[in-house]
Design an enzyme around this catalytic site. Structure first.
Site, PDB file in Angstrom:
ATOM      1  N   LYS A   1      -7.304   1.349  -2.744  1.00 48.47           N
ATOM      2  CA  LYS A   1      -6.894   0.922  -1.401  1.00 48.47           C
ATOM      3  C   LYS A   1      -7.058   2.056  -0.395  1.00 48.47           C
ATOM      4  CE  LYS A   1      -5.283  -1.727   1.831  1.00 48.47           C
ATOM      5  NZ  LYS A   1      -3.958  -2.361   1.839  1.00 48.47           N
TER       6      LYS A   1
ATOM      7  N   LYS B   1       0.619   4.915   8.287  1.00 46.43           N
ATOM      8  CA  LYS B   1       1.180   5.312   6.980  1.00 46.43           C
ATOM      9  C   LYS B   1       0.092   5.410   5.925  1.00 46.43           C
ATOM     10  CE  LYS B   1       2.426   2.042   4.520  1.00 46.43           C
ATOM     11  NZ  LYS B   1       1.828   1.100   3.510  1.00 46.43           N
TER      12      LYS B   1
ATOM     13  N   THR C   1       0.868  -1.172   0.000  1.00 41.52           N
ATOM     14  CA  THR C   1       0.000   0.000   0.000  1.00 41.52           C
ATOM     15  C   THR C   1       0.906   1.224   0.000  1.00 41.52           C
ATOM     16  OG1 THR C   1      -1.735  -1.171   1.187  1.00 41.52           O
ATOM     17  CG2 THR C   1      -1.825   1.234   1.209  1.00 41.52           C
TER      18      THR C   1
END
Length: 301
Positions: A185, A253, A110
């Site tokens: 995502k 993150k 990701t």
């Protein structure tokens, strides 16, 4: 282009898979590919995290470059965008230093949509196929081969990997050009931010009210508030199990990438900003970044 799984429809045994990054998720994905009959070469910064894969028949390479030199399809699943950048672009040890023309490069990390586009553009220059393909489903989905794969890139490249996606996932979808998988995502992580904060505060509230927490999970999970986070992480919290199905530091993150991307698009996501603030407290102040995302409840204690 939504594909539902029908396992092992066919294999392409002559195509050797390289996998770079065999942590919790990457290791489980690699196990499923080996069990499906694919030949593999693997690399991880901590070599011991590939030992089980080597015991199942994978071979070890000393760098991403060597993985690329030996593979037809190279998957990457590392931690942070700077790791992705180094794995692909390092002039001495990176994938682009070793990839053969016509190889397929698939980043499952990701990461930033802009970095996915940069990798794609470099791949075009080198006659390589490139996809960004982050996944959802956590450690359970990786182990069971029931992940959801969100893909960005060219349809020609996507079509070459459908047999592999059927081994590791229950659904996979091509969303558009390079970077689109990462944007999908981000949408996924925005949703999870809401379910994780909701699960945490629901348990905090129910405990303070003196309710039986096992009964709360059962009851809430049977109604309109049912969701994946509640079903999978609720029981872990009650068992004081904070082992990572997904590291909190990686989720933080992801939320930061989502908020940066939202800012670039000129939109404001206040609920996601609050979730990012809570996970920042967990990771940076409480130093719990190596816990699973369910460890968020510790900051309330």
């Amino acid at each position: 282009m939504l594909k539902l799984r029908y396992r092992y429809r066919k294999k392409v045994p002559y195509m050797k898979i390289g996998f770079i990054g065999t942590g919790v998720m990457g290791n489980a994905i690699s196990v499923n590919l080996l069990k499906a009959g694919y030949k593999m070469v693997v690399y991880n910064r901590t070599k011991s995290k590939t030992d089980n894969l080597v015991s199942l028949g994978a071979s070890w390479a000393d760098s991403p470059k060597e993985v690329a030199q030996q593979s037809d399809i190279i998957f990457t699943m590392v931690g942070f965008p700077p790791d992705v950048e180094d794995v692909y672009f390092n002039s001495e040890t990176g994938i682009f230093a070793g990839a053969k023309p016509q190889s397929i490069l698939v980043d499952m990390t990701t990461s930033r949509p802009s970095l996915a586009q940069k990798i794609y553009q470099e791949g075009q220059k080198r006659n390589l196929f490139v996809l960004d393909a982050p996944v959802s489903g956590g450690d359970v989905g990786a182990k069971n081969g029931t992940l959801t794969v969100m893909v960005g890139g060219d349809k020609e490249s996507f079509d070459k990997l459908t047999d592999i996606f059927e081994v590791i996932s229950q659904s996979y979808h091509l969303f558009g050009p390079a970077g689109s998988g990462q944007h999908a995502k981000m949408a996924n992580q925005i949703m999870i931010a809401g379910t994780m904060t909701g699960l945490t505060e629901m348990l905090v509230y129910a405990k303070k009210a003196g309710l039986d927490l096992d009964s709360i999970l059962t009851t809430v999970g049977a109604g309109s508030a049912a969701n994946w986070s509640l079903s999978n992480y609720g029981p872990r919290i009650l068992a004081s199990d904070y082992t990572p199905g997904f590291f909190a530091k990686h989720f933080l993150k992801d939320l930061r990438i989502a908020l940066d991307s939202a800012k670039d698009m000129g939109i404001h996501l206040p609920a996601t900003e609050k979730a990012e603030e809570l996970y920042q407290t967990m990771v940076d102040e409480f130093k719990l970044g190596n816990d699973g995302t369910q460890g968020l409840i510790k900051i309330y204690d």
